[in-house]
Motif scaffolding. Structure first.
Motif, PDB file in Angstrom:
ATOM      1  N   PHE A  21      -1.428  -4.081   9.319  1.00 35.61           N
ATOM      2  CA  PHE A  21      -0.777  -5.060  10.192  1.00 35.61           C
ATOM      3  C   PHE A  21       0.707  -4.734  10.326  1.00 35.61           C
ATOM      4  O   PHE A  21       1.399  -4.516   9.334  1.00 35.61           O
ATOM      5  N   PHE A  22       1.193  -4.707  11.558  1.00 35.56           N
ATOM      6  CA  PHE A  22       2.599  -4.359  11.790  1.00 35.56           C
ATOM      7  C   PHE A  22       3.525  -5.527  11.464  1.00 35.56           C
ATOM      8  O   PHE A  22       3.343  -6.650  11.961  1.00 35.56           O
ATOM      9  N   LEU A  23       4.555  -5.258  10.655  1.00 34.79           N
ATOM     10  CA  LEU A  23       5.603  -6.255  10.444  1.00 34.79           C
ATOM     11  C   LEU A  23       6.224  -6.676  11.773  1.00 34.79           C
ATOM     12  O   LEU A  23       6.620  -7.844  11.948  1.00 34.79           O
ATOM     13  N   ASP A  24       6.297  -5.745  12.709  1.00 32.72           N
ATOM     14  CA  ASP A  24       6.894  -6.056  14.016  1.00 32.72           C
ATOM     15  C   ASP A  24       6.143  -7.174  14.732  1.00 32.72           C
ATOM     16  O   ASP A  24       6.698  -7.817  15.632  1.00 32.72           O
ATOM     17  N   LEU A  73      -2.213 -10.195   2.771  1.00 41.15           N
ATOM     18  CA  LEU A  73      -2.186  -9.432   4.020  1.00 41.15           C
ATOM     19  C   LEU A  73      -1.283  -8.222   3.814  1.00 41.15           C
ATOM     20  O   LEU A  73      -0.108  -8.370   3.458  1.00 41.15           O
ATOM     21  N   GLN A  74      -1.830  -7.030   4.017  1.00 41.16           N
ATOM     22  CA  GLN A  74      -1.009  -5.821   3.926  1.00 41.16           C
ATOM     23  C   GLN A  74      -0.282  -5.605   5.254  1.00 41.16           C
ATOM     24  O   GLN A  74      -0.840  -5.847   6.330  1.00 41.16           O
ATOM     25  N   MET A  75       0.963  -5.116   5.149  1.00 39.38           N
ATOM     26  CA  MET A  75       1.837  -4.983   6.312  1.00 39.38           C
ATOM     27  C   MET A  75       2.602  -3.668   6.250  1.00 39.38           C
ATOM     28  O   MET A  75       2.803  -3.114   5.168  1.00 39.38           O
ATOM     29  N   ILE A  76       3.058  -3.207   7.422  1.00 38.11           N
ATOM     30  CA  ILE A  76       3.840  -1.973   7.477  1.00 38.11           C
ATOM     31  C   ILE A  76       4.856  -2.054   8.604  1.00 38.11           C
ATOM     32  O   ILE A  76       4.602  -2.687   9.641  1.00 38.11           O
ATOM     33  N   ALA A  77       5.994  -1.415   8.404  1.00 37.66           N
ATOM     34  CA  ALA A  77       7.024  -1.309   9.437  1.00 37.66           C
ATOM     35  C   ALA A  77       6.824  -0.011  10.217  1.00 37.66           C
ATOM     36  O   ALA A  77       6.384   1.000   9.665  1.00 37.66           O
ATOM     37  N   SER A  78       7.167  -0.039  11.492  1.00 41.18           N
ATOM     38  CA  SER A  78       7.047   1.167  12.310  1.00 41.18           C
ATOM     39  C   SER A  78       7.820   2.329  11.698  1.00 41.18           C
ATOM     40  O   SER A  78       7.358   3.476  11.731  1.00 41.18           O
ATOM     41  N   ARG A  79       8.981   2.035  11.136  1.00 43.01           N
ATOM     42  CA  ARG A  79       9.798   3.084  10.512  1.00 43.01           C
ATOM     43  C   ARG A  79       8.982   3.875   9.498  1.00 43.01           C
ATOM     44  O   ARG A  79       9.081   5.105   9.417  1.00 43.01           O
ATOM     45  N   ASP A  80       8.165   3.173   8.725  1.00 46.57           N
ATOM     46  CA  ASP A  80       7.436   3.846   7.655  1.00 46.57           C
ATOM     47  C   ASP A  80       6.256   4.656   8.181  1.00 46.57           C
ATOM     48  O   ASP A  80       5.822   5.616   7.528  1.00 46.57           O
ATOM     49  N   GLU A 121      -5.147   5.003   4.753  1.00 42.66           N
ATOM     50  CA  GLU A 121      -4.543   3.737   5.131  1.00 42.66           C
ATOM     51  C   GLU A 121      -3.122   3.701   4.576  1.00 42.66           C
ATOM     52  O   GLU A 121      -2.881   4.086   3.422  1.00 42.66           O
ATOM     53  N   ILE A 122      -2.195   3.218   5.392  1.00 40.05           N
ATOM     54  CA  ILE A 122      -0.789   3.178   4.981  1.00 40.05           C
ATOM     55  C   ILE A 122      -0.237   1.764   5.141  1.00 40.05           C
ATOM     56  O   ILE A 122      -0.523   1.081   6.111  1.00 40.05           O
ATOM     57  N   ALA A 123       0.547   1.359   4.150  1.00 39.94           N
ATOM     58  CA  ALA A 123       1.140   0.023   4.128  1.00 39.94           C
ATOM     59  C   ALA A 123       2.459   0.088   3.380  1.00 39.94           C
ATOM     60  O   ALA A 123       2.738   1.069   2.673  1.00 39.94           O
ATOM     61  N   GLY A 124       3.271  -0.957   3.531  1.00 43.29           N
ATOM     62  CA  GLY A 124       4.535  -1.016   2.821  1.00 43.29           C
ATOM     63  C   GLY A 124       4.723  -2.280   2.014  1.00 43.29           C
ATOM     64  O   GLY A 124       5.589  -2.355   1.147  1.00 43.29           O
ATOM     65  N   ASP A 125       3.927  -3.316   2.308  1.00 46.59           N
ATOM     66  CA  ASP A 125       4.061  -4.587   1.594  1.00 46.59           C
ATOM     67  C   ASP A 125       2.715  -5.306   1.629  1.00 46.59           C
ATOM     68  O   ASP A 125       1.841  -4.998   2.454  1.00 46.59           O
ATOM     69  N   GLU A 126       2.544  -6.244   0.713  1.00 48.41           N
ATOM     70  CA  GLU A 126       1.324  -7.049   0.644  1.00 48.41           C
ATOM     71  C   GLU A 126       1.688  -8.418   0.102  1.00 48.41           C
ATOM     72  O   GLU A 126       2.184  -8.536  -1.023  1.00 48.41           O
ATOM     73  N   LEU A 127       1.456  -9.458   0.901  1.00 45.84           N
ATOM     74  CA  LEU A 127       1.817 -10.818   0.519  1.00 45.84           C
ATOM     75  C   LEU A 127       0.762 -11.798   1.030  1.00 45.84           C
ATOM     76  O   LEU A 127       0.140 -11.568   2.070  1.00 45.84           O
ATOM     77  N   THR A 128       0.598 -12.900   0.318  1.00 48.36           N
ATOM     78  CA  THR A 128      -0.241 -13.977   0.845  1.00 48.36           C
ATOM     79  C   THR A 128       0.544 -14.707   1.937  1.00 48.36           C
ATOM     80  O   THR A 128       1.785 -14.662   1.970  1.00 48.36           O
ATOM     81  N   PRO A 129      -0.145 -15.419   2.836  1.00 49.97           N
ATOM     82  CA  PRO A 129       0.576 -16.196   3.849  1.00 49.97           C
ATOM     83  C   PRO A 129       1.546 -17.212   3.247  1.00 49.97           C
ATOM     84  O   PRO A 129       2.637 -17.426   3.795  1.00 49.97           O
ATOM     85  N   THR A 180       9.405  -0.273   3.476  1.00 50.96           N
ATOM     86  CA  THR A 180       9.953  -1.526   3.988  1.00 50.96           C
ATOM     87  C   THR A 180       9.092  -2.726   3.595  1.00 50.96           C
ATOM     88  O   THR A 180       7.886  -2.761   3.854  1.00 50.96           O
ATOM     89  N   THR A 181       9.733  -3.715   2.989  1.00 52.30           N
ATOM     90  CA  THR A 181       9.064  -4.977   2.688  1.00 52.30           C
ATOM     91  C   THR A 181       9.335  -5.973   3.822  1.00 52.30           C
ATOM     92  O   THR A 181      10.195  -5.742   4.678  1.00 52.30           O
TER      93      THR A 181
END
Length: 282
Positions: free
Chosen positions: A146-149, A176-183, A204-212, A271-272
């Motif tokens: 999922f994109f942070l953007d 929910l795992q998330m990633i920034a376009s930069r990464d 699979e690539i991600a930069g952060d993982e947080l609950t809602p 990126t978090t």
């Protein structure tokens, strides 16, 4: 690889732009394929060669890929031809890479594409993945989460009585795992630089993982605006978008599987959500 040109599709988009910038930062020659060179002036100023190209014109793709070592391929399902256009163009880039004898194709797919998600824009990307495999191309498949953007458009909204509410069709405690376009740019550049380990892989690539619930707390901490989380019923979302509802139901039931600890060992500065929000508010 210092003298080997890497062709980047979608150089004015989020993913392609991030890849082009990261490759240029690392000293790689970049040829960015764009429909409107005027929109790509910042890339040209950073050192990229700009070529006009059309993913539906095989001759222009052949010209763009002539003599290239590698190509970064990304398409969108939000164009005028929707999912069919995304698949057609993804296959066309792969075909052009085969004709050009490109030695490394990096394709931006989506996490979970191979897991029968029944999400149309996941299935379309897997169709392109299968075509790349059928051609026998030397390739790396990147599957971002999922994109942070996305929070730029689906972030918290003002609440009655003050503060703001983050509404997502997810249970409050499902990560929910998330990633920034930069990464995505970082991982794509890694793939081109490390063919001995990246060729033939799908990751699979991600930069952060947080609950809602925690996502809402991070919004509060970084923005200073009290933020609460509302779990939206999936059927309420379905009334707006069947595809979005299917996707969020899949997030809750199956979800992404990026090995975040391993990815962070490679790149501790991924990126978090907090990083992403601070960059937007600075």
């Amino acid at each position: 690889m210092a003298d080997d040109v890497i062709v980047v599709l979608g150089g004015t988009g989020r993913q392609g732009g991030a890849v082009a910038r990261e490759l240029l930062r690392r000293g790689h020659p970049v040829r960015a394929v764009v429909r409107d060179p005027a929109k790509a002036r910042p890339l040209a100023a950073a050192g990229a060669e700009l070529v006009r190209g059309d993913l539906d014109d095989p001759a222009s793709l052949d010209a763009a890929l002539t003599g290239a070592h590698g190509v970064f391929s990304v398409q969108t399902f939000t164009g005028p031809d929707g999912l069919a256009g995304e698949v057609r163009q993804g296959r066309a880039v792969a075909d052009a890479a085969a004709r050009a004898g490109v030695r490394h194709l990096v394709y931006a797919s989506v996490a979970g594409a191979e897991r029968d998600s029944c999400i149309p824009h996941f299935e379309s990307k897997y169709e392109v993945e299968r075509h790349i495999a059928e051609l026998g191309l030397p390739a790396t498949i990147l599957r971002p989460v999922f994109f942070l953007d996305n929070f730029a458009g689906m972030g918290p909204q003002p609440a009655d009585g003050g503060g703001q509410v983050l509404t997502l069709a997810l249970p409050p405690d499902v990560p929910l795992q998330m990633i920034a376009s930069r990464d995505i740019g970082v991982f794509a550049a890694d793939a081109f630089e490390q063919p001995e380990t990246s060729l033939g892989s799908a990751v699979e690539i991600a930069g952060d993982e947080l609950t809602p619930t925690r996502i809402a707390e991070v919004f509060t901490e970084v923005t200073g605006e009290p933020t609460t989380f509302r779990s939206q019923p999936v059927e309420e979302l379905r009334a707006y978008s069947a595809e979005m509802a299917t996707m969020f139901a899949w997030f809750a039931e199956a979800g992404f599987r990026a090995d975040l600890p391993a990815l962070r060992r490679l790149h501790p500065d991924l990126t978090t959500l907090a990083d992403w929000l601070r960059a937007r508010t600075d």
